[in-house]
Design a protein around this motif. Structure first.
Motif, mmCIF file in Angstrom:
data_model
loop_
_atom_site.group_PDB
_atom_site.id
_atom_site.type_symbol
_atom_site.label_atom_id
_atom_site.label_comp_id
_atom_site.label_asym_id
_atom_site.label_seq_id
_atom_site.Cartn_x
_atom_site.Cartn_y
_atom_site.Cartn_z
ATOM 1 N N GLU A 21 0.832 -1.201 0.000
ATOM 2 C CA GLU A 21 0.000 0.000 0.000
ATOM 3 C C GLU A 21 0.869 1.255 0.000
ATOM 4 O O GLU A 21 2.001 1.252 0.493
ATOM 5 C CB GLU A 21 -0.902 0.053 1.248
ATOM 6 C CG GLU A 21 -1.872 -1.086 1.387
ATOM 7 C CD GLU A 21 -1.379 -2.144 2.357
ATOM 8 O OE1 GLU A 21 -2.211 -2.851 2.945
ATOM 9 O OE2 GLU A 21 -0.145 -2.260 2.522
ATOM 10 N N SER A 22 0.307 2.325 -0.517
ATOM 11 C CA SER A 22 0.947 3.636 -0.475
ATOM 12 C C SER A 22 -0.134 4.706 -0.573
ATOM 13 O O SER A 22 -1.296 4.406 -0.877
ATOM 14 C CB SER A 22 1.964 3.793 -1.606
ATOM 15 O OG SER A 22 1.332 3.671 -2.865
ATOM 16 N N THR B 122 -1.104 1.315 5.480
ATOM 17 C CA THR B 122 -0.646 2.692 5.313
ATOM 18 C C THR B 122 -1.477 3.591 6.229
ATOM 19 O O THR B 122 -2.692 3.439 6.308
ATOM 20 C CB THR B 122 -0.733 3.142 3.842
ATOM 21 O OG1 THR B 122 -0.153 4.433 3.688
ATOM 22 C CG2 THR B 122 -2.161 3.165 3.326
#
Length: 116
Positions: free
Chosen positions: A6-7, A110
């Motif tokens: 994830e980001s 995240t």
């Protein structure tokens, strides 16, 4: 080995927007569905949004009308567009993939913080 990364998290003011991404790599035979979950401080992990292999979507009542889940199949990326963010949206957001053999894969999460 399937990996989900994830980001896109960060600090945003109430009313702001963020777009989370979840990059999928590795050997996946076929996707049953993909989901975004979140876990706020002192809370249990909760389901936020689902997109099926056929592209159908569903949302938790708390985010309906504000969040949009989508997929780029060519790039193997899952997205969560989050608009009109509220302080109660503060949480660690996780992406999840279930393949057609019902195996579950998770990302590392995240952090999303909504605060003025």
């Amino acid at each position: 080995q399937v990996q989900l990364v994830e980001s896109g998290g960060g600090l945003v003011q109430p009313g702001g927007s963020l777009r989370l991404s979840c990059a999928v790599s590795g050997s996946i035979f076929s996707i049953n569905r993909m989901r975004w979950y979140r876990q706020g401080p002192g809370k249990q992990r909760e389901l936020v949004a689902t997109i099926t292999g056929g592209g159908s979507t569903s949302y938790a009542d708390s985010v309906k009308g504000r969040f949009t889940i989508s997929r780029d199949n060519a790039k193997n990326i899952l997205y969560l567009q989050m608009n009109n963010l509220k302080p109660e949206d503060t949480a660690v957001y996780y992406c999840n993939l279930m393949d057609t053999y019902y195996r579950n894969y998770w990302g590392q999460g995240t952090q999303v913080t909504v605060s003025s």
